[in-house]
Design an enzyme around this catalytic site. Structure first.
Site, short mmCIF file in Angstrom:
data_model
loop_
_atom_site.label_atom_id
_atom_site.label_comp_id
_atom_site.label_asym_id
_atom_site.label_seq_id
_atom_site.Cartn_x
_atom_site.Cartn_y
_atom_site.Cartn_z
N HIS A 157 7.02 3.64 -3.07
CA HIS A 157 6.98 4.86 -3.86
C HIS A 157 5.33 4.85 -4.21
CE1 HIS A 157 7.21 3.01 -8.17
NE2 HIS A 157 6.74 2.14 -7.45
N CYS A 208 -0.65 1.44 -8.53
CA CYS A 208 0.55 2.12 -8.21
C CYS A 208 0.31 3.51 -7.83
CB CYS A 208 1.64 2.20 -9.43
SG CYS A 208 2.21 0.35 -9.89
N HIS A 223 3.38 1.95 -2.10
CA HIS A 223 3.59 0.45 -2.24
C HIS A 223 5.01 0.45 -2.37
CE1 HIS A 223 3.42 1.89 -6.55
NE2 HIS A 223 4.11 0.75 -6.43
N HIS A 252 8.43 -2.36 -3.66
CA HIS A 252 8.85 -3.41 -4.57
C HIS A 252 10.41 -3.90 -4.04
CE1 HIS A 252 5.98 -2.54 -7.69
NE2 HIS A 252 6.34 -1.14 -7.48
N ASP A 273 17.88 2.17 -0.74
CA ASP A 273 17.20 1.05 -0.15
C ASP A 273 16.52 1.61 1.32
OD1 ASP A 273 16.94 -1.73 0.51
OD2 ASP A 273 18.80 -1.52 1.91
N HIS A 274 15.42 1.07 1.30
CA HIS A 274 14.36 1.21 2.46
C HIS A 274 14.20 2.84 2.42
CE1 HIS A 274 15.48 -2.94 3.52
NE2 HIS A 274 14.25 -2.66 4.35
N GLU A 278 11.74 -4.12 -11.58
CA GLU A 278 10.68 -3.48 -10.44
C GLU A 278 9.84 -4.83 -9.92
OE1 GLU A 278 8.19 0.39 -9.77
OE2 GLU A 278 7.29 -1.01 -11.32
#
Length: 143
Positions: free
Chosen positions: A15, A34, A40, A42, A80-81, A131
């Site tokens: 994100h 961020c 980037h 997590h 996810d992903h 996170e």
């Protein structure tokens, strides 16, 4: 006898924290690294805590298979992903902060809680989104 049970789940997502109504300089001050224009990622950990009585027949407070299936469908499959800013509708209009993620996950789970877990399902009492090792948010629904 009432117990609290916490189950942990993992997903990977990327994100960018950015607010269009702020200048680039203000976004950088507020969000720091961020705010990277390329985003980037997590390795998130989501902890779901429920509270309820132990079923005398099974010795369980909740069917872990049923809870896992609900979280898989409502959280993991959704996030996810994914690049949260573009791939997840709830973050198109608001930043994908850890705080906002906790609220969104709560809403997705509660929308199907009793339908998927049954009328006697235990209460959802906490949604925790971790996170990073240094940053997590716990949304307490019930004390």
């Amino acid at each position: 006898m009432t117990v609290r049970l916490t189950r942990n789940y993992r997903f990977v997502a990327s994100h960018r924290l950015h607010l269009d109504h702020l200048s680039e300089e203000d976004n950088q001050k507020l969000f720091g690294k961020c705010n990277n224009p390329y985003g980037h990622g997590h390795n998130y950990v989501v902890s779901i805590t429920v509270k309820g009585p132990i079923d005398q027949r099974t010795g369980l407070a909740i069917s872990l298979a049923d809870l896992d299936a609900l979280v898989q469908h409502e959280v993991i499959d959704r996030y996810d992903h994914r690049y949260l800013n573009f791939d997840v509708p709830e973050f198109a209009a608001k930043p994908s902060t850890t705080e906002n993620m906790a609220f969104a996950i709560r809403d997705h789970l509660l929308a199907n809680w009793h339908q998927k877990l049954g009328p006697s399902a235990p209460l959802l009492i906490d949604v925790k989104v971790q996170e990073t090792k240094r940053n997590s948010v716990t949304l307490a629904l019930i004390n």
